[in-house]
Design a protein around this motif. Sequence first.
Motif, PDB file in Angstrom:
ATOM      1  N   GLY A   1      -7.710 117.573  41.053  1.00 21.80           N
ATOM      2  CA  GLY A   1      -7.367 118.586  40.100  1.00 21.80           C
ATOM      3  C   GLY A   1      -8.677 119.696  40.080  1.00 21.80           C
ATOM      4  N   ASP A   2      -9.597 119.142  40.237  1.00 24.40           N
ATOM      5  CA  ASP A   2     -11.009 120.153  40.339  1.00 24.40           C
ATOM      6  C   ASP A   2     -10.725 121.153  41.131  1.00 24.40           C
ATOM      7  N   ARG A   3     -10.192 120.982  42.446  1.00 18.38           N
ATOM      8  CA  ARG A   3     -10.119 121.669  43.453  1.00 18.38           C
ATOM      9  C   ARG A   3      -8.740 122.618  43.038  1.00 18.38           C
ATOM     10  N   VAL A   4      -7.920 122.099  42.567  1.00 22.17           N
ATOM     11  CA  VAL A   4      -6.605 122.870  42.283  1.00 22.17           C
ATOM     12  C   VAL A   4      -7.059 123.960  41.333  1.00 22.17           C
ATOM     13  N   LEU A   5      -7.723 123.492  40.243  1.00 27.52           N
ATOM     14  CA  LEU A   5      -8.168 124.372  39.176  1.00 27.52           C
ATOM     15  C   LEU A   5      -8.895 125.678  39.789  1.00 27.52           C
ATOM     16  N   ASN A   6      -9.868 125.276  40.657  1.00 26.42           N
ATOM     17  CA  ASN A   6     -10.740 126.374  41.055  1.00 26.42           C
ATOM     18  C   ASN A   6      -9.870 127.282  41.973  1.00 26.42           C
ATOM     19  N   LEU A   7      -9.016 126.957  42.605  1.00 28.51           N
ATOM     20  CA  LEU A   7      -7.775 127.700  43.706  1.00 28.51           C
ATOM     21  C   LEU A   7      -7.092 128.671  42.439  1.00 28.51           C
ATOM     22  N   LEU A   8      -6.520 127.996  41.524  1.00 32.82           N
ATOM     23  CA  LEU A   8      -5.614 128.769  40.588  1.00 32.82           C
ATOM     24  C   LEU A   8      -6.161 129.674  39.718  1.00 32.82           C
ATOM     25  N   ILE A   9      -7.545 129.505  39.303  1.00 35.74           N
ATOM     26  CA  ILE A   9      -8.403 130.592  38.671  1.00 35.74           C
ATOM     27  C   ILE A   9      -9.092 131.651  39.359  1.00 35.74           C
ATOM     28  N   ALA A  10      -9.305 131.258  40.604  1.00 36.33           N
ATOM     29  CA  ALA A  10      -9.653 132.132  41.802  1.00 36.33           C
ATOM     30  C   ALA A  10      -8.487 133.147  41.907  1.00 36.33           C
ATOM     31  N   GLU A  11      -7.389 132.498  42.356  1.00 40.53           N
ATOM     32  CA  GLU A  11      -6.169 133.456  42.524  1.00 40.53           C
ATOM     33  C   GLU A  11      -6.036 134.166  41.325  1.00 40.53           C
ATOM     34  N   ARG A  12      -6.125 133.860  40.152  1.00 41.42           N
ATOM     35  CA  ARG A  12      -5.606 134.616  38.736  1.00 41.42           C
ATOM     36  C   ARG A  12      -6.768 135.907  38.904  1.00 41.42           C
ATOM     37  N   LEU A  13      -8.027 135.314  38.897  1.00 35.45           N
ATOM     38  CA  LEU A  13      -8.916 136.417  39.033  1.00 35.45           C
ATOM     39  C   LEU A  13      -8.843 137.467  40.179  1.00 35.45           C
ATOM     40  N   ILE A  14      -8.364 137.309  41.458  1.00 30.99           N
ATOM     41  CA  ILE A  14      -8.397 138.126  42.421  1.00 30.99           C
ATOM     42  C   ILE A  14      -7.088 138.908  42.085  1.00 30.99           C
ATOM     43  N   GLU A  15      -6.065 138.501  41.369  1.00 38.30           N
ATOM     44  CA  GLU A  15      -4.815 139.220  41.186  1.00 38.30           C
ATOM     45  C   GLU A  15      -5.318 140.104  39.961  1.00 38.30           C
ATOM     46  N   ARG A  16      -6.165 140.036  39.024  1.00 38.79           N
ATOM     47  CA  ARG A  16      -6.408 140.684  37.745  1.00 38.79           C
ATOM     48  C   ARG A  16      -7.721 141.404  37.901  1.00 38.79           C
ATOM     49  N   ARG A  17      -8.502 141.082  38.611  1.00 38.68           N
ATOM     50  CA  ARG A  17      -9.870 141.937  38.596  1.00 38.68           C
ATOM     51  C   ARG A  17     -10.090 142.701  40.051  1.00 38.68           C
ATOM     52  N   LYS A  18      -9.179 143.523  40.215  1.00 41.98           N
ATOM     53  CA  LYS A  18      -8.958 144.011  41.784  1.00 41.98           C
ATOM     54  C   LYS A  18     -10.226 144.804  41.992  1.00 41.98           C
ATOM     55  N   THR A  19     -11.166 145.213  41.104  1.00 39.74           N
ATOM     56  CA  THR A  19     -12.316 146.124  41.608  1.00 39.74           C
ATOM     57  C   THR A  19     -13.331 145.558  41.499  1.00 39.74           C
ATOM     58  N   GLU A  20     -13.634 144.091  41.183  1.00 37.64           N
ATOM     59  CA  GLU A  20     -14.904 143.542  40.851  1.00 37.64           C
ATOM     60  C   GLU A  20     -15.205 142.913  42.330  1.00 37.64           C
ATOM     61  N   SER A  21     -16.388 142.703  42.770  1.00 37.58           N
ATOM     62  CA  SER A  21     -17.061 142.214  43.776  1.00 37.58           C
ATOM     63  C   SER A  21     -17.105 140.822  43.802  1.00 37.58           C
ATOM     64  N   GLU A  22     -17.376 139.946  44.527  1.00 38.65           N
ATOM     65  CA  GLU A  22     -17.512 138.498  44.702  1.00 38.65           C
ATOM     66  C   GLU A  22     -18.596 138.082  43.463  1.00 38.65           C
ATOM     67  N   GLY A  23     -19.786 138.576  43.609  1.00 46.96           N
ATOM     68  CA  GLY A  23     -20.649 138.468  42.589  1.00 46.96           C
ATOM     69  C   GLY A  23     -20.505 138.907  41.258  1.00 46.96           C
ATOM     70  N   GLU A  24     -19.676 139.335  40.860  1.00 45.67           N
ATOM     71  CA  GLU A  24     -18.872 139.517  39.502  1.00 45.67           C
ATOM     72  C   GLU A  24     -17.950 138.360  39.219  1.00 45.67           C
ATOM     73  N   LEU A  25     -17.153 138.140  40.276  1.00 48.49           N
ATOM     74  CA  LEU A  25     -15.975 137.307  40.043  1.00 48.49           C
ATOM     75  C   LEU A  25     -16.631 135.627  40.040  1.00 48.49           C
ATOM     76  N   ALA A  26     -17.600 135.349  40.582  1.00 47.79           N
ATOM     77  CA  ALA A  26     -18.144 134.112  40.541  1.00 47.79           C
ATOM     78  C   ALA A  26     -18.494 133.546  39.143  1.00 47.79           C
ATOM     79  N   PRO A  27     -19.212 134.440  38.192  1.00 46.20           N
ATOM     80  CA  PRO A  27     -19.699 133.803  37.035  1.00 46.20           C
ATOM     81  C   PRO A  27     -18.233 133.602  36.034  1.00 46.20           C
ATOM     82  N   ARG A  28     -17.448 134.589  36.249  1.00 45.23           N
ATOM     83  CA  ARG A  28     -16.128 134.356  35.604  1.00 45.23           C
ATOM     84  C   ARG A  28     -15.466 132.946  36.048  1.00 45.23           C
TER      85      ARG A  28
END
Length: 251
Positions: free
Chosen positions: A71-98
């Motif tokens: 579940g920890d791995r699935v959650l990480n994937l789903l949150i990363a997927e959500r961030l990629i879809e909704r934070r289109k202008t942010e870099s990896e360094g900005e997405l990681a803390p989110r």
Amino acid sequence: MKPARPKRTRLRAAAKANVPGLADAQVKAIQERIGHHFKDRSLLVQAFTHPSAVAAADSVRLSNQRLEFLGDRVLNLLIAERLIERRKTESEGELAPRLNRFVKKGACAEAFRHFGLQEHIILSDGEVASGGRDRESTLGDACEALIGAIYQDGGLSAARKFVEAGWTHQFSSAPAETRDPKTLLQEWAQGQGLPLPKYNVIERSGPDHEPVYEIEVQVPPHGAAKAKGSSKRDAERNAAALLLDSLTGTP
């Protein structure tokens, strides 16, 4: 007088009696709250079974630890997927803390409380007496295990629906700028022309299913700070926040 059952049969019956379970009313209540009806009920029971509720020899087979890992791995994937879809202008360094904010143990515990599922966790009497039903690590582990169980039973789309529902409040209340304390401390040290912060494990305590880490972070010659957490990552973040506060007054 009936003949005694063979020893092997008696052992099987005893083992079956020790398998944790949930009452039909509990299963119905859980499924209604999370919005997912299990095809394989055993996955739901396992997700709610704390390691303390089963014998050590049966922990791998019956407790929620393996589902928590998944579940920890699935959650990480789903949150990363959500961030990629909704934070289109942010870099990896900005997405990681989110990402870290939404997948940490406290966030999982908050989601579990959102559904009101604490009363259904299967715990030993000792764990109940010591407040285990309200312990953040216990709730967070159970939430991750439930995500793993939903994923195995209904696939990624079912797990996604659970996360979207459970994290709704956290998504809406997240600050526009979410910065990780470790990142902020590193930036402060670099701005001062100092070496990068160093993190050392001072102590690891507690049982395997519920460890507590104590971490010390140092930025010589400006000081150090110690903090604890249910994972190395959380302990490091807590220690960085304490040191940053002492150095700048801004945790």
